[in-house]
Design a protein around this motif. Structure first.
Motif, PDB file in Angstrom:
ATOM      1  N   LYS A 258       0.859  -1.179   0.000  1.00  0.00           N
ATOM      2  CA  LYS A 258       0.000   0.000   0.000  1.00  0.00           C
ATOM      3  C   LYS A 258       0.900   1.234   0.000  1.00  0.00           C
ATOM      4  CE  LYS A 258      -3.824   2.216   2.466  1.00  0.00           C
ATOM      5  NZ  LYS A 258      -4.709   2.178   3.659  1.00  0.00           N
ATOM      6  N   LEU A 259       1.106   1.784  -1.181  1.00  0.00           N
ATOM      7  CA  LEU A 259       2.045   2.896  -1.340  1.00  0.00           C
ATOM      8  C   LEU A 259       1.351   4.078  -2.013  1.00  0.00           C
ATOM      9  CD1 LEU A 259       5.202   0.944  -2.572  1.00  0.00           C
ATOM     10  CD2 LEU A 259       4.806   1.875  -0.299  1.00  0.00           C
ATOM     11  N   LEU A 260       1.457   5.215  -1.367  1.00  0.00           N
ATOM     12  CA  LEU A 260       0.864   6.435  -1.916  1.00  0.00           C
ATOM     13  C   LEU A 260       1.907   7.285  -2.633  1.00  0.00           C
ATOM     14  CD1 LEU A 260      -1.414   7.307   1.107  1.00  0.00           C
ATOM     15  CD2 LEU A 260      -2.221   6.860  -1.211  1.00  0.00           C
ATOM     16  N   ALA A 261       3.029   6.674  -3.007  1.00  0.00           N
ATOM     17  CA  ALA A 261       4.096   7.417  -3.687  1.00  0.00           C
ATOM     18  C   ALA A 261       3.521   8.089  -4.929  1.00  0.00           C
ATOM     19  CB  ALA A 261       5.230   6.468  -4.074  1.00  0.00           C
ATOM     20  N   PRO A 262       3.484   9.421  -4.966  1.00  0.00           N
ATOM     21  CA  PRO A 262       2.749  10.136  -6.025  1.00  0.00           C
ATOM     22  C   PRO A 262       3.353  10.004  -7.422  1.00  0.00           C
ATOM     23  CG  PRO A 262       4.019  11.670  -4.683  1.00  0.00           C
ATOM     24  CD  PRO A 262       4.112  10.347  -4.000  1.00  0.00           C
ATOM     25  N   ALA A 263       4.652   9.671  -7.502  1.00  0.00           N
ATOM     26  CA  ALA A 263       5.305   9.605  -8.813  1.00  0.00           C
ATOM     27  C   ALA A 263       5.503   8.181  -9.310  1.00  0.00           C
ATOM     28  CB  ALA A 263       6.660  10.328  -8.752  1.00  0.00           C
ATOM     29  N   LEU A 264       5.054   7.180  -8.535  1.00  0.00           N
ATOM     30  CA  LEU A 264       5.319   5.784  -8.878  1.00  0.00           C
ATOM     31  C   LEU A 264       4.645   5.396 -10.190  1.00  0.00           C
ATOM     32  CD1 LEU A 264       6.758   3.243  -7.871  1.00  0.00           C
ATOM     33  CD2 LEU A 264       4.628   2.564  -6.754  1.00  0.00           C
ATOM     34  N   LYS A 265       5.475   5.055 -11.191  1.00  0.00           N
ATOM     35  CA  LYS A 265       4.975   4.700 -12.516  1.00  0.00           C
ATOM     36  C   LYS A 265       5.100   3.209 -12.820  1.00  0.00           C
ATOM     37  CE  LYS A 265       6.155   9.214 -14.478  1.00  0.00           C
ATOM     38  NZ  LYS A 265       6.994   9.947 -15.475  1.00  0.00           N
ATOM     39  N   GLU A 266       6.107   2.556 -12.221  1.00  0.00           N
ATOM     40  CA  GLU A 266       6.347   1.141 -12.524  1.00  0.00           C
ATOM     41  C   GLU A 266       6.522   0.365 -11.222  1.00  0.00           C
ATOM     42  OE1 GLU A 266       9.560   0.660 -15.279  1.00  0.00           O
ATOM     43  OE2 GLU A 266       8.842   2.243 -16.616  1.00  0.00           O
ATOM     44  N   LEU A 267       5.699  -0.675 -11.041  1.00  0.00           N
ATOM     45  CA  LEU A 267       5.768  -1.515  -9.854  1.00  0.00           C
ATOM     46  C   LEU A 267       5.894  -2.968 -10.294  1.00  0.00           C
ATOM     47  CD1 LEU A 267       5.588  -1.955  -6.804  1.00  0.00           C
ATOM     48  CD2 LEU A 267       3.091  -1.900  -7.008  1.00  0.00           C
ATOM     49  N   TYR A 268       6.985  -3.614  -9.869  1.00  0.00           N
ATOM     50  CA  TYR A 268       7.272  -4.992 -10.256  1.00  0.00           C
ATOM     51  C   TYR A 268       7.202  -5.879  -9.004  1.00  0.00           C
ATOM     52  CZ  TYR A 268       9.260  -2.666 -14.378  1.00  0.00           C
ATOM     53  OH  TYR A 268       9.453  -1.886 -15.499  1.00  0.00           O
ATOM     54  N   VAL A 269       6.168  -6.704  -8.901  1.00  0.00           N
ATOM     55  CA  VAL A 269       6.007  -7.592  -7.748  1.00  0.00           C
ATOM     56  C   VAL A 269       5.814  -9.036  -8.197  1.00  0.00           C
ATOM     57  CG1 VAL A 269       5.218  -5.901  -6.052  1.00  0.00           C
ATOM     58  CG2 VAL A 269       3.589  -6.875  -7.648  1.00  0.00           C
ATOM     59  N   GLY A 270       6.405  -9.406  -9.305  1.00  0.00           N
ATOM     60  CA  GLY A 270       6.312 -10.779  -9.791  1.00  0.00           C
ATOM     61  C   GLY A 270       7.042 -11.754  -8.883  1.00  0.00           C
TER      62      GLY A 270
END
Length: 561
Positions: A258-270
């Motif tokens: 649960k991340l509210l990072a406003p600039a986060l464009k790419e999240l890799y959780v494979g």
């Protein structure tokens, strides 16, 4: 007579001549280093650093002992101090305290050696900005190293580090820190003091948690924590206001962070243990463009996935998803949807192989139309005379007649793969194109008008007939991805590639490159560079196998000084 003749040919003074000891470093190289301030001793098989290197700016050269006059260009006492010393890819097992005799060093490259420790004298190199220590056998760092106030780049990947000194937080000018492929189990809380840091790589360690102090890294754009033992990610990471890319692959996560990072464009959780996607976690991803969830245990893709209005790529490969909500097709920017390896029901298998556009079109058809609609829009039945594409021509004449004029101002993604195209000049009319797939055709060149496609982000040209990097692509500054594998490319101009400042992925595998220009290492925007399957000898296959960072670092070390 023959014996006498051989005797006269022998050197009668041979027994009186002193054997001349071969210099480890040619005197000409040392002489040039005194002038340029740079000395490249990479890949010379050195087991120790020659003493004349340490004393380069202390002792006079051998020529000075011959009592000869010096011209203006040979006055060694007026020459510059050594600022760049490259010792990579040798067999060094230790570094002497005499390194302190080179106090002007700005760059010290020791990667790919056999160092097990470092001298405390490193702390005296107060001008040092780049220190490369990757691919060694280091288990710890001397505390004195943490006093290098000007150090901006520290690379320590592929070592045996088990812990880091708390004093590491004193390196407040660091912008890049690579600690990947070590044995770290815990991180010092002082890591949060590195407020200038922009790139932090912690992958391939044994971390079971991350310190809350990471939240203070307000300038970090890329954080890689892949291949650790993480079961959770602290919510405080939301305070990393500049974070754009977060890698959490191959951990033990059970929930999407649960991340509210406003600039986060790419999240890799494979490759985690995620079983459920919750609405509150999805709602936090307000700027997400790429979401990778492959190789987890997700059973349901919730309707709240439509909250991700900025999403362009969704990868849920190899999960346990049985049904796909039709509302996925309402995501306005979705271009790639990867679903392979799921036990999906209600969707024909052949439909999944036709690509994202076909699948999204099918899903839209399953959404009930508004009963009040009276605009006379397109219906489910289309008469042959109304069809935009002449199916008969495609099947019998192998010809596609374009009737796409009405899409000139809107078409952004086109896939013409697996055809027999030898020319694609018509594509240049579609000025809004972002993605072009032309793999498996017969192309040997691209039209010069393609430079007008100012929004073009990715182009796939694999399995064609290109013999060089397409000239026009050097002018498309918006490019982020170029896939040119399995062609006949034998040359690439790195100087022009450097102008493509957004280029992050470049595939040149399985081509005819006989050499790789060292200047390619200066293309710092590259995150993925594929060179396998080419006939060049350097860099060695072992270096190529280590990945993009290792290749670029090697190439930079080979740039002539």
């Amino acid at each position: 007579m023959s014996r006498l003749k051989r005797a006269t040919q022998m050197d009668s003074l041979a027994g009186f001549r002193a054997e001349k000891k071969e210099q480890a470093v040619p005197s000409g190289l040392l002489k040039a280093a005194r002038k340029s301030g740079q000395l490249n001793l990479s890949d010379r098989g050195l087991t120790e650093v020659p003493q004349e290197v340490y004393r380069l700016n202390v002792d006079p050269p051998e020529d000075a002992k011959l009592n000869v006059s010096f011209g203006a260009s040979d006055r060694w006492w007026e020459q510059t101090d050594l600022t760049k010393l490259l010792l990579s890819s040798n067999q060094l097992t230790h570094l002497s305290d005499d390194i302190r005799l080179l106090p002007a060093l700005i760059t010290l490259d020791l990667h790919d050696n056999k160092l097990s420790s470092l001298p405390s004298a490193l702390g005296e190199l107060q001008e040092l900005q780049q220190l490369r220590l990757s691919n060694n056998q280091l288990r710890s760092l001397p505390v004195e190293l943490c006093s290098l106030k000007k150090l901006s780049s520290l690379t320590l990947q592929q070592n045996l580090q088990e812990s880091l000194p708390e004093e590491l937080g004193q390196l407040q000018n660091l912008t890049q820190l690579d600690l990947s492929n070590n044995h770290l189990k815990i991180l010092p809380s002082s890591l949060g003091c590195l407020t200038c840091l922009q790139k932090l790589n912690l992958s391939n360690n044994q971390l079971s948690s991350l310190p809350d102090s990471l939240a203070r890294l307000c300038n970090v754009k890329l954080l890689d924590c892949s291949k650790n033992q993480l079961t959770d990610v602290p919510a405080s990471l939301s305070e990393m206001s500049a974070l754009e890319q977060l890698y959490l692959r191959h951990n033990k996560l059970r929930l999407l962070p649960k991340l509210l990072a406003p600039a986060l464009k790419e999240l890799y959780v494979g490759n985690n243990h995620i079983e459920q996607l919750q609405a509150e976690q999805l709602a936090c991803l307000t700027a997400i463009s790429l979401l990778e969830l492959r190789d987890n245990k997700i059973k349901i893709l919730p309707e709240q996935i439509t909250l991700l209005s900025t999403l362009t790529r969704l990868d849920v490969t190899n999960n346990d998803i049985t049904t796909l909500p039709a509302s996925v097709s309402l995501l306005p920017n979705l271009k790639v949807l990867l679903l392979e390896g799921n036990p999906l029901r209600g969707i024909r298998r052949d439909l999944l192989t036709k690509g994202t556009n076909e699948l999204l079109t099918y899903l839209r058809g399953r959404i009930k139309e508004d009963p009040e609609r009276t605009d006379g829009g397109p219906t489910a039945m289309t008469l042959p005379s109304q069809a935009r594409v002449n199916v008969h021509s495609i099947k019998t004449l192998k010809l596609l007649e374009y009737r796409l004029q009405e899409f000139l101002s809107s078409l952004s993604d086109i896939n013409l793969a697996f055809n027999r195209l030898s020319c694609c000049s018509d594509l240049c009319k579609f000025l809004q194109l972002v993605h072009i797939d032309l793999r498996n055709n017969q192309l040997s060149d691209l039209p010069s008008d393609m430079k007008n496609l100012t929004k073009l982000s990715s182009v796939i040209l694999s399995y064609n007939r290109f013999k060089s990097f397409p000239e026009v692509l050097y002018h498309v500054v918006s490019l982020e991805t170029v896939l040119l594998g399995n062609n006949q490319v034998d040359k690439v101009d790195p100087q022009r590639l450097m102008k493509l400042v957004r280029l992050s992925t470049l595939d040149l595998s399985n081509n005819d490159l006989l050499s790789i220009a060292p200047e390619l290492g200066l293309c710092t925007s590259l995150r993925s560079l594929s060179l396998e399957g080419n006939p060049f000898r350097a860099p060695r296959a072992a270096i190529v196998a280590r990945g993009t960072d290792a290749v670029l670092e090697y190439l930079r070390s080979r740039i002539p000084t």
